[in-house]
Design an enzyme around this catalytic site. Sequence first.
Site, short mmCIF file in Angstrom:
data_model
loop_
_atom_site.label_atom_id
_atom_site.label_comp_id
_atom_site.label_asym_id
_atom_site.label_seq_id
_atom_site.Cartn_x
_atom_site.Cartn_y
_atom_site.Cartn_z
N ASP A 147 66.68 30.90 56.35
CA ASP A 147 67.00 31.16 57.76
C ASP A 147 65.73 30.96 58.59
O ASP A 147 65.06 31.91 58.98
CB ASP A 147 67.56 32.56 57.94
CG ASP A 147 68.15 32.77 59.33
OD1 ASP A 147 68.29 31.78 60.07
OD2 ASP A 147 68.47 33.92 59.66
N CYS A 150 64.08 33.13 61.79
CA CYS A 150 64.78 34.39 61.99
C CYS A 150 63.85 35.35 62.75
O CYS A 150 62.65 35.40 62.48
CB CYS A 150 65.19 34.97 60.64
SG CYS A 150 66.23 36.43 60.77
N PHE A 229 72.13 41.53 63.33
CA PHE A 229 72.80 42.53 64.16
C PHE A 229 72.48 42.34 65.63
O PHE A 229 71.51 41.67 65.99
CB PHE A 229 72.42 43.95 63.73
CG PHE A 229 70.94 44.26 63.81
CD1 PHE A 229 70.31 44.51 65.04
CD2 PHE A 229 70.16 44.31 62.67
CE1 PHE A 229 68.95 44.79 65.12
CE2 PHE A 229 68.79 44.60 62.73
CZ PHE A 229 68.19 44.84 63.97
N ASN A 340 60.07 34.25 58.68
CA ASN A 340 60.64 33.05 58.04
C ASN A 340 60.15 31.79 58.75
O ASN A 340 60.94 30.97 59.23
CB ASN A 340 62.17 33.10 58.05
CG ASN A 340 62.74 34.12 57.09
OD1 ASN A 340 62.01 34.94 56.53
ND2 ASN A 340 64.04 34.09 56.89
N SER A 373 66.92 50.80 59.76
CA SER A 373 68.29 50.45 59.36
C SER A 373 69.19 50.89 60.51
O SER A 373 68.71 51.33 61.55
CB SER A 373 68.68 51.17 58.06
OG SER A 373 68.86 52.55 58.31
N HIS A 395 58.48 43.22 58.13
CA HIS A 395 59.48 42.79 59.12
C HIS A 395 60.64 43.76 59.20
O HIS A 395 61.61 43.53 59.91
CB HIS A 395 59.96 41.37 58.83
CG HIS A 395 61.05 41.26 57.79
ND1 HIS A 395 61.00 41.90 56.58
CD2 HIS A 395 62.23 40.57 57.79
CE1 HIS A 395 62.10 41.61 55.87
NE2 HIS A 395 62.85 40.80 56.59
N ALA A 397 62.38 47.63 57.02
CA ALA A 397 62.23 48.62 55.96
C ALA A 397 62.25 47.94 54.59
O ALA A 397 61.58 48.39 53.66
CB ALA A 397 63.35 49.65 56.04
#
Length: 473
Positions: A147, A150, A229, A340, A373, A395, A397
């Site tokens: 990815d 990202c 998300f 990334n 999270s 980047h 947890a």
Amino acid sequence: MKTPINGFDLQELGLPQGQIIGIALKINSKRHGFTREQMLAHFKLVLETPENYIDDAIFSKLAVALIEKANEKPEDFIQLNPNPNAFAAYGLEHIEDGARKQMEVAMQLPVTVAGALMPDAHQGYGLPIGGVLATKNAIIPYGVGVDIGCRMALSVYDIPEAFYYANEDKFKRELIAHTKFGAGHGFQGQYKSDHSVLESPLFAEHTFIKNLKDKAWSQLGSSGGGNHFVEFGIMEFTEADEILNIPKGKYVALLTHSGSRGFGATVAGHYTKIAKDVCKLPEVARNLAYLDMTTDLGQEYWIAMNLAGDYASACHEVIHTKMERALGATVLAKVENHHNFAWKEVWNNEEVIVHRKGATPAGKGVMGIIPGSMTAPGFLVRGKGEENAINSASHGAGRQMSRTQAEKTITKTEMQNILKDHNVTLIGAGLDEAPMAYKDIHQVMAAQQELVDVVATFTPKLVRMADDGSRED
């Protein structure tokens, strides 16, 4: 739900990484009437006695590949450095052995200059997720990741905390209306967005990516699957930040996490295959195959990677612009950082290519966002420029459970209870993204105090993720 067989299961069985695991996974995808346990047992037998399966209708291709692998000569490969430099590691006591071993292999590459392992690190393909690697005149597609580009993007609004709680339904409605999730999903017709990134001449000139414009256009402003998300939360500044010009207080904020979608994944897959063809490394290092930056292929990938990074940024910009308009809010500050990716930087007085696969740039004064999270806080940080860490930080947890393990051990009730305890509303997501699948973000932050300063804390309140079981990260 049936537990699938993945690459890590096959590695544990003893199958060598790379092409052979790919062959085994293709055989497994058809299953041929075998249960998971029966298929693993067959793979083990083929590994132990491949000569018995040369004419087997199902396993012959795997058997032949194993025999050919056994007959390869060490001199056919680029030699690894038997005495590599040590790498810096942060929070090593909480990092799994697989990630540490992958970093040790990466340090043996003849092009490696320096390395560092972040406290959220876990095992990936090639370079571990949370791995930072500086190389000389070489770019590693799997060191960048699938990815490409990202990133995290944050908008802090001039909206007080109390307004959010009084208008939760409005925020939920706008979140659903202006986001789209799922691997392969995109927009059609009048629902497509536009952005200057699509006007890049590379879509007409570049040998490979000129055929990817339609895919890029349809997915512009979408978020994919996996751990991506879009969420609303409360941003707390315990003291005023003069650089951002934000007073002490609590504000509503939008935080997004996603990358370059199908466009970036296609670029990554294409150039990873090419790198493996032209850079013959021993099996243990095969996923770290690199392209020489002085060659046309190296430059081709570099240009495509940078465009994929620009495209990922554009996806976030589309989402944040839509939300800003929908809320009628004023943005007090925007912060964006990516991982990334690979950068040209100066380290120890020489120009190097720095790969940050799941690691945040943290040069002196550089802003970044490190999420926890869906029920744990994230942190707005400012880098300290720690050279031993190659100017990097974690980047997030980081996972402490694989997706398969999370799905096997966490129940829906447990997930619902922890969301309720933290007053978090979740739209989408599966058990593989449950908060318990992730490391303790406070432990991770404690391990990198010399890498970043915390500027503000973000507490998630309304989270949207893919709800179709996507595995796109």
